[in-house]
Motif scaffolding. Structure first.
Motif, short mmCIF file in Angstrom:
data_model
loop_
_atom_site.label_atom_id
_atom_site.label_comp_id
_atom_site.label_asym_id
_atom_site.label_seq_id
_atom_site.Cartn_x
_atom_site.Cartn_y
_atom_site.Cartn_z
N ALA A 139 0.95 -1.26 0.02
CA ALA A 139 0.10 -0.07 -0.05
C ALA A 139 0.89 1.22 0.01
CB ALA A 139 -0.87 0.09 1.15
N GLN A 140 1.86 1.21 0.92
CA GLN A 140 3.13 2.43 0.60
C GLN A 140 3.42 2.70 -0.68
OE1 GLN A 140 6.07 1.83 3.52
NE2 GLN A 140 7.34 3.49 2.45
N THR A 141 3.84 1.56 -1.24
CA THR A 141 4.66 1.92 -2.63
C THR A 141 3.55 2.14 -3.50
OG1 THR A 141 6.01 -0.09 -2.18
CG2 THR A 141 5.62 0.62 -4.51
N PHE A 142 2.34 1.55 -3.63
CA PHE A 142 1.32 2.02 -4.46
C PHE A 142 0.83 3.39 -4.47
CE2 PHE A 142 -3.22 2.74 -5.46
CZ PHE A 142 -3.25 2.54 -6.89
N LEU A 143 0.52 4.19 -2.99
CA LEU A 143 0.06 5.44 -2.86
C LEU A 143 1.26 6.45 -3.12
CD1 LEU A 143 -2.28 4.77 0.39
CD2 LEU A 143 -2.94 5.06 -2.04
N GLY A 144 2.39 6.00 -2.91
CA GLY A 144 3.53 6.92 -3.14
C GLY A 144 3.52 7.55 -4.61
N GLY A 145 3.54 6.70 -5.61
CA GLY A 145 3.66 7.38 -6.89
C GLY A 145 2.17 7.77 -7.43
N PHE A 146 1.16 7.03 -6.85
CA PHE A 146 -0.23 7.46 -7.35
C PHE A 146 -0.58 8.89 -6.89
CE2 PHE A 146 -4.87 7.29 -7.40
CZ PHE A 146 -4.92 6.72 -8.59
N GLY A 147 -0.31 9.08 -5.50
CA GLY A 147 -0.59 10.37 -5.09
C GLY A 147 0.29 11.45 -5.61
N VAL A 148 1.48 11.24 -5.95
CA VAL A 148 2.35 12.20 -6.78
C VAL A 148 1.57 12.55 -8.01
CG1 VAL A 148 4.60 12.71 -7.76
CG2 VAL A 148 4.38 11.63 -5.64
N ALA A 149 1.27 11.49 -8.40
CA ALA A 149 0.48 11.84 -10.00
C ALA A 149 -0.54 12.57 -9.89
CB ALA A 149 0.29 10.51 -10.74
N HIS A 150 -1.61 12.30 -8.86
CA HIS A 150 -2.58 12.81 -8.72
C HIS A 150 -2.50 14.69 -8.36
CE1 HIS A 150 -5.91 10.01 -10.27
NE2 HIS A 150 -4.93 9.28 -9.79
N ALA A 151 -1.58 14.59 -7.59
CA ALA A 151 -1.21 15.83 -6.76
C ALA A 151 -0.97 16.75 -7.89
CB ALA A 151 0.02 15.75 -5.89
N LEU A 152 -0.26 16.50 -9.12
CA LEU A 152 0.02 17.36 -10.10
C LEU A 152 -1.08 17.38 -11.00
CD1 LEU A 152 3.77 16.06 -11.13
CD2 LEU A 152 3.11 18.23 -9.98
N ASP A 153 -1.52 16.31 -11.63
CA ASP A 153 -2.45 16.53 -12.34
C ASP A 153 -4.01 17.15 -12.05
OD1 ASP A 153 -1.20 15.39 -14.29
OD2 ASP A 153 -1.71 13.20 -14.20
N ASP A 154 -4.42 16.59 -10.63
CA ASP A 154 -5.85 17.17 -10.39
C ASP A 154 -5.44 18.43 -9.15
OD1 ASP A 154 -6.76 15.02 -11.57
OD2 ASP A 154 -6.85 13.66 -9.74
N GLY A 155 -4.22 18.60 -8.99
CA GLY A 155 -3.99 19.59 -7.81
C GLY A 155 -3.20 21.02 -8.62
N PHE A 156 -2.01 20.92 -8.58
CA PHE A 156 -0.99 21.95 -8.75
C PHE A 156 -1.27 22.33 -10.52
CE2 PHE A 156 1.16 19.97 -5.43
CZ PHE A 156 0.95 20.93 -4.33
N LEU A 157 -1.09 21.52 -11.25
CA LEU A 157 -1.34 21.75 -12.66
C LEU A 157 -2.67 22.39 -12.98
CD1 LEU A 157 0.84 18.87 -14.50
CD2 LEU A 157 1.62 21.38 -13.72
N ALA A 158 -3.72 21.74 -12.07
CA ALA A 158 -5.13 22.20 -12.52
C ALA A 158 -5.57 23.42 -11.72
CB ALA A 158 -6.15 21.33 -12.08
#
Length: 711
Positions: A156-175
């Motif tokens: 769970a730690q590995t999966f959420l690490g990369g997945f969280g970074v991706a959505h932080a950029l696409d759904d957050g900072f870049l949006a």
């Protein structure tokens, strides 16, 4: 009950001992230049192993006439606990058969089921270890499942690490939604928190998986040493010592590291691959090829690296065996002037070990290349393919998330796994393979045999030697030469002779711990068998084995079911009251280093008395007792129904015996004390050496005068 002597004049009983022979079955160096040991019961030969320390008291010196260079190699056998040996499963090579003629004519394919021309698979180290590992792992399925349960947190730690970074950029900072981006980063950060309890749970389950492996390997090494000590098939002591002290620790550390690394790789890789699939399946087209290529290259290096590891360990064991032989033969090397030859042999073995180490290092260079392909190429290819991926719909956040998976999770996990497999993993397979030919450890309480052998007829001798010969090598002069001897139930036989005359060899042959080179040895009318040894005889050497524990446990060592009233009767018969009073009680702790040699011998005698075997052999087992205590002990044993054989160091022991066997190398003579005084010159000389002048005069009715002074 008669003994026939075979006198063979013209033979020089003074023959050289072959240095280093006793290293084949010595447990530890003893304190008087001998290497007597008692083998521990509950193993193959059921004898107690004596962990002695070097000591020089000059009792026997170096005497080559016994063929042992002054080392007796005596054993105390265990009379109660029968050991059952299960042959170690070996590789079953399938017999290959040629395809039948009609099949060849009609182009029929041979069947691949092992019956018609199937090619036998090579029995490699990995296959041998795998056969042994499957039942071990199957018995610990629950431990493995609990270990996997704790490892899910790492997934769970590995999966959420990369997945969280991706959505932080696409759904957050870049949006343009920084709050959303921070929340996704918080999710990735919170996923790290369970790693602490997960680590505690993993290490807790790891001990349940690692420690049983080491314990089993140690028991196998001990079983190998004990089963081979009497077979004299090779130098098992140094090999087993290396396995117990060094190789078992390598296996434990390697197994623990492999479990941790493999577990981490499996769940980290699963989390990373799942995350890449969730971001974009096209990412796997770029990431997987270098991973597969590097893994194939790495796996190709494992067989040669395992072979080099095997060569290195074999060279290490050879050097250890050589060093052990040298340590026991320093005086012989110095006396023979063979120092240069010894140094040359040592240098050759050291160079072999160095060559194996260098070869292993060269293959390690190939492993570094495989690591580079697996760990460095995927991020590089991902960056090179980024324009194509972005043109085909990959978002910038997904690209950064993929790089996070590769650099922060997958690449470190792959590198750690390959490093572990290439170093500790290779050593682990080779070390475990060294244990696969050892007999499995015996059960603590083996079941009784389903069918007991019929008791011998009344009047059958307890032990018989028929034309027995024994020599320490094909070209060596015999220590025993066609000796015939019969020992009946309840008989008391003393064995006397000068140092090195073969007394201890006779005791070992009679006890079945040495195989005669000629003739036959029988116990109760049947040929000697290892399975019968534990129920027939006890052999007590000069140096008694006492272990740390209670006095009760030490005394009941050979008879665990002995009751307190039996122990009390034994203490009264042998004179253990003073020792018991000094220690306080039967449950008092015994510290072997604080016991005198005489007290140790009394404890060993007490064990044998409680066991009450049909045949008891005392090989100078009372040498550290005073004459009164020795007399009391021998009279107590003489009152038991079993036969008693005493290798005597005082003439009083011979006078108490019903018969006395005089040994002078292969020349022997048997009779009563009075008969031998009148017919055996050697016995007369021994009587002059052992018996005080006033007692000798009383025996013969003459006045004795001391011999003239040599100065």
């Amino acid at each position: 009950m008669k003994a026939d002597k075979e006198a063979h004049s013209g033979r020089d009983e003074q023959h050289e001992a072959q240095p280093g022979r006793d290293e084949q079955h010595e447990a530890q160096p003893e304190r008087n230049g001998h290497h007597d040991h008692e083998a521990h019961p509950g193993r193959d030969e059921q004898h107690e192993s004596h962990p002695g320390h070097p000591e020089r008291d000059g009792r026997d010196g170096r005497d080559g006439r016994d063929g042992r260079d002054g080392r007796d190699g005596r054993l105390e056998a265990h009379p109660r606990r029968a050991e059952q040996h299960t042959a170690h499963p070996q590789s079953d090579a399938q017999d290959t058969a040629r395809p039948r003629h009609d099949e060849q004519q009609h182009g029929l394919r041979p069947r691949r089921d092992g019956q018609h021309g199937a090619r036998p698979r090579r029995d490699t180290s990995l296959r041998r270890v795998g056969r042994e590992a499957r039942p071990f792992l199957r018995a610990r399925t629950g431990v493995i499942l609990r270990l996997a349960g704790w490892s899910l947190l790492e997934f769970a730690q590995t999966f959420l690490g990369g997945f969280g970074v991706a959505h932080a950029l696409d759904d957050g900072f870049l949006a343009g939604r920084p709050t959303t981006g921070l929340l996704w980063l918080a999710v990735a950060a919170v996923a790290v928190l369970p790693s602490v309890p997960a680590a505690r749970g993993v290490f807790g389950r790891l001990a349940d998986l690692v420690e049983p492996l080491r314990d089993g390997l140690v028991r196998r090494a001990v079983s190998r040493a004990l089963s081979g000590a009497l077979d004299r098939a090779g130098d098992v002591s140094t090999r087993s010592l290396s396995q117990v002290t060094h190789q078992s620790e390598i296996a434990r550390d390697g197994w623990a590291g492999l479990v941790l690394t493999l577990r981490s790789f499996v769940f980290t890789a699963a989390g990373a691959v799942t995350g890449l699939l969730a971001l974009s399946p096209a990412l796997l087209l770029i990431v997987l090829p270098p991973l597969v290529l590097g893994s194939a290259l790495f796996l190709g290096t494992l067989p040669p690296m395992a072979a080099r590891q095997r060569d290195y360990l074999a060279a290490d064991e050879a050097y250890a065996a050589h060093a052990g032989l040298l340590a026991a033969s320093v005086r012989d090397i110095a006396a023979a002037g063979s120092a240069e030859r010894t140094v040359a042999e040592s240098r050759t073995l050291a160079e072999s070990q160095l060559a194996a180490s260098r070869s292993l290092a060269r293959w390690s260079g190939v492993r570094v290349l495989a690591l580079a392909v697996c760990g460095r190429f995927p991020p590089l290819l991902l960056l090179l393919g980024a324009p194509w991926l972005l043109r085909n719909g990959l978002t910038p956040g997904a690209l950064v998330g993929a790089l996070t998976y590769l650099t922060q999770a997958l690449a470190p996990a792959v590198q750690a796994l390959m490093t572990m497999l290439g170093t500790a993993g290779g050593r682990l397979v080779v070390v475990l393979d060294r244990f696969t030919d050892a007999p499995p450890p015996p059960a603590d309480d083996p079941p009784p045999p389903a069918r007991e052998a019929a008791p011998p007829p009344r009047g059958t001798p307890v032990a018989e030697l028929h034309e027995v010969s024994f020599a320490y090598g094909p070209g060596a002069q015999p220590v025993l030469d066609r000796l015939s001897l019969t020992i009946g139930a309840g008989e008391h036989l003393a064995v006397v002779g000068p140092s090195g005359s073969g007394k201890s060899t006779l005791a070992a042959v009679l006890a079945g711990t040495e195989r005669p080179t000629g003739g036959a040895v029988r116990w109760r009318g049947r040929p000697v068998r290892p399975a019968d040894a534990t129920s027939v005889r006890v052999l007590l050497p000069q140096h008694a084995y006492v272990f740390s524990g209670s006095l009760r446990d030490n005394l009941r060592y050979l008879h665990p079911d002995a009751r307190d009233r039996e122990i009390a009767a034994m203490a009264d018969a042998l004179g253990l009251e003073a020792l018991l009073s000094r220690l306080g009680s039967l449950d008092a702790a015994v510290e072997p280093d604080r016991l005198s040699q005489g007290e140790r011998q009394l404890i060993a005698l007490g064990r044998a008395y409680l066991a009450a075997p049909p045949l008891l052999i005392l090989d100078e087992a009372t040498s550290r007792l005073d004459p009164a205590a020795e007399t009391r002990a021998e009279l107590a044993f003489g009152a038991l129904p079993g036969a008693l054989v005493v290798v005597a160091h005082r003439l009083s022991s011979a006078r108490r015996a019903g018969r006395t066997l005089v040994m002078d190398g292969p020349r022997t003579q048997c009779g009563t004390h009075g008969e031998l005084l009148g017919s055996c010159a050697l016995y007369q000389d021994l009587a002059g050496l052992w018996e005080p002048a006033d007692e000798r005069g009383k025996e013969r009715g003459v006045r004795s005068t001391p011999p003239p002074s040599p100065v």
